[in-house]
Design a protein around this motif. Structure first.
Motif, PDB file in Angstrom:
ATOM      1  N   ALA A  62       0.848  -1.185   0.000  1.00 48.76           N
ATOM      2  CA  ALA A  62       0.000   0.000   0.000  1.00 48.76           C
ATOM      3  C   ALA A  62       0.884   1.235   0.000  1.00 48.76           C
ATOM      4  O   ALA A  62       1.980   1.228   0.572  1.00 48.76           O
ATOM      5  CB  ALA A  62      -0.900  -0.008   1.225  1.00 48.76           C
ATOM      6  N   ASP A  63       0.417   2.295  -0.628  1.00 49.40           N
ATOM      7  CA  ASP A  63       1.211   3.523  -0.713  1.00 49.40           C
ATOM      8  C   ASP A  63       1.582   4.040   0.681  1.00 49.40           C
ATOM      9  O   ASP A  63       2.661   4.608   0.868  1.00 49.40           O
ATOM     10  CB  ASP A  63       0.439   4.594  -1.473  1.00 49.40           C
ATOM     11  CG  ASP A  63       0.349   4.305  -2.962  1.00 49.40           C
ATOM     12  OD1 ASP A  63      -0.516   4.898  -3.624  1.00 49.40           O
ATOM     13  OD2 ASP A  63       1.141   3.480  -3.453  1.00 49.40           O
ATOM     14  N   SER A  64       0.714   3.827   1.640  1.00 50.08           N
ATOM     15  CA  SER A  64       0.921   4.374   2.981  1.00 50.08           C
ATOM     16  C   SER A  64       2.090   3.719   3.720  1.00 50.08           C
ATOM     17  O   SER A  64       2.574   4.272   4.719  1.00 50.08           O
ATOM     18  CB  SER A  64      -0.350   4.227   3.812  1.00 50.08           C
ATOM     19  OG  SER A  64      -0.734   2.865   3.891  1.00 50.08           O
ATOM     20  N   VAL A  65       2.539   2.548   3.247  1.00 47.55           N
ATOM     21  CA  VAL A  65       3.620   1.852   3.949  1.00 47.55           C
ATOM     22  C   VAL A  65       4.862   1.651   3.096  1.00 47.55           C
ATOM     23  O   VAL A  65       5.869   1.128   3.589  1.00 47.55           O
ATOM     24  CB  VAL A  65       3.141   0.490   4.498  1.00 47.55           C
ATOM     25  CG1 VAL A  65       1.896   0.662   5.360  1.00 47.55           C
ATOM     26  CG2 VAL A  65       2.894  -0.500   3.373  1.00 47.55           C
ATOM     27  N   LYS A  66       4.815   2.042   1.841  1.00 50.75           N
ATOM     28  CA  LYS A  66       5.975   1.859   0.961  1.00 50.75           C
ATOM     29  C   LYS A  66       7.204   2.553   1.540  1.00 50.75           C
ATOM     30  O   LYS A  66       7.135   3.687   1.983  1.00 50.75           O
ATOM     31  CB  LYS A  66       5.674   2.416  -0.429  1.00 50.75           C
ATOM     32  CG  LYS A  66       4.838   1.502  -1.294  1.00 50.75           C
ATOM     33  CD  LYS A  66       4.595   2.109  -2.675  1.00 50.75           C
ATOM     34  CE  LYS A  66       3.715   1.203  -3.517  1.00 50.75           C
ATOM     35  NZ  LYS A  66       3.397   1.831  -4.825  1.00 50.75           N
ATOM     36  N   GLY A  67       8.305   1.822   1.511  1.00 50.99           N
ATOM     37  CA  GLY A  67       9.546   2.368   2.029  1.00 50.99           C
ATOM     38  C   GLY A  67       9.713   2.190   3.532  1.00 50.99           C
ATOM     39  O   GLY A  67      10.804   2.422   4.064  1.00 50.99           O
ATOM     40  N   ARG A  68       8.655   1.777   4.216  1.00 49.75           N
ATOM     41  CA  ARG A  68       8.729   1.577   5.671  1.00 49.75           C
ATOM     42  C   ARG A  68       8.517   0.110   6.054  1.00 49.75           C
ATOM     43  O   ARG A  68       9.113  -0.373   7.020  1.00 49.75           O
ATOM     44  CB  ARG A  68       7.671   2.439   6.378  1.00 49.75           C
ATOM     45  CG  ARG A  68       7.831   3.924   6.150  1.00 49.75           C
ATOM     46  CD  ARG A  68       6.905   4.724   7.068  1.00 49.75           C
ATOM     47  NE  ARG A  68       5.499   4.442   6.820  1.00 49.75           N
ATOM     48  CZ  ARG A  68       4.662   3.997   7.760  1.00 49.75           C
ATOM     49  NH1 ARG A  68       5.083   3.793   8.993  1.00 49.75           N
ATOM     50  NH2 ARG A  68       3.387   3.774   7.458  1.00 49.75           N
ATOM     51  N   PHE A  69       7.656  -0.584   5.338  1.00 50.24           N
ATOM     52  CA  PHE A  69       7.325  -1.975   5.646  1.00 50.24           C
ATOM     53  C   PHE A  69       7.928  -2.889   4.593  1.00 50.24           C
ATOM     54  O   PHE A  69       8.016  -2.527   3.409  1.00 50.24           O
ATOM     55  CB  PHE A  69       5.814  -2.182   5.653  1.00 50.24           C
ATOM     56  CG  PHE A  69       5.072  -1.535   6.798  1.00 50.24           C
ATOM     57  CD1 PHE A  69       5.687  -0.617   7.646  1.00 50.24           C
ATOM     58  CD2 PHE A  69       3.748  -1.853   7.025  1.00 50.24           C
ATOM     59  CE1 PHE A  69       4.998  -0.025   8.688  1.00 50.24           C
ATOM     60  CE2 PHE A  69       3.031  -1.276   8.063  1.00 50.24           C
ATOM     61  CZ  PHE A  69       3.663  -0.356   8.884  1.00 50.24           C
ATOM     62  N   THR A  70       8.306  -4.092   5.016  1.00 47.85           N
ATOM     63  CA  THR A  70       8.835  -5.099   4.108  1.00 47.85           C
ATOM     64  C   THR A  70       8.200  -6.448   4.411  1.00 47.85           C
ATOM     65  O   THR A  70       8.243  -6.909   5.556  1.00 47.85           O
ATOM     66  CB  THR A  70      10.357  -5.224   4.233  1.00 47.85           C
ATOM     67  OG1 THR A  70      10.970  -3.949   3.985  1.00 47.85           O
ATOM     68  CG2 THR A  70      10.894  -6.234   3.231  1.00 47.85           C
TER      69      THR A  70
END
Length: 125
Positions: A62-70
């Motif tokens: 989801a755009d809201s977690v891109k770059g933070r969640f894996t």
């Protein structure tokens, strides 16, 4: 029928990290399953967070977690993970893992048949 069990939820401060785990105790392997992580905050609909396609061919966020969640899988441990970094208060929710994907968008709840019981993540400011 696939039974899923989530763990790893906790209360953390904003900026912190957590790693959620999802196992399928009754299944021989999760490697060939398309699986996803979803979350539901109080008063809100369940939303897709991340998904991993069969054999780890692709991942989606989801755009809201891109770059933070894996999202990832350890095949030897037969476990799927969600590494969550730089957590924000708006990440507070019950997190669920899902499988039994039937097609269509990988971040849509109705496209999954089997769900775990959820693990709570609370992020304080």
């Amino acid at each position: 029928q696939v039974r899923l069990v989530e763990s790893g939820g906790d209360s953390v401060q904003a900026g912190g990290s957590l790693r959620l785990s999802c196992t399928a105790p009754s299944s021989s392997t999760i490697s060939f399953m398309t699986m996803g992580w979803f979350r539901q905050a109080p008063g809100k609909e369940r939303e897709g967070v991340a998904s991993i396609y069969t054999r780890d061919i692709r991942t989606y966020y989801a755009d809201s977690v891109k770059g933070r969640f894996t999202i990832s899988r350890d095949h030897a441990e037969n476990t799927m993970y969600l590494q969550m970094n730089s957590l924000k208060p708006e990440d507070t929710a019950m997190y669920y893992c899902a499988t039994g994907y039937s097609g269509g968008s990988l971040l849509i709840e109705k496209n999954y048949a089997y769900w775990g019981q959820g693990t709570q993540v609370t992020v304080s400011s």
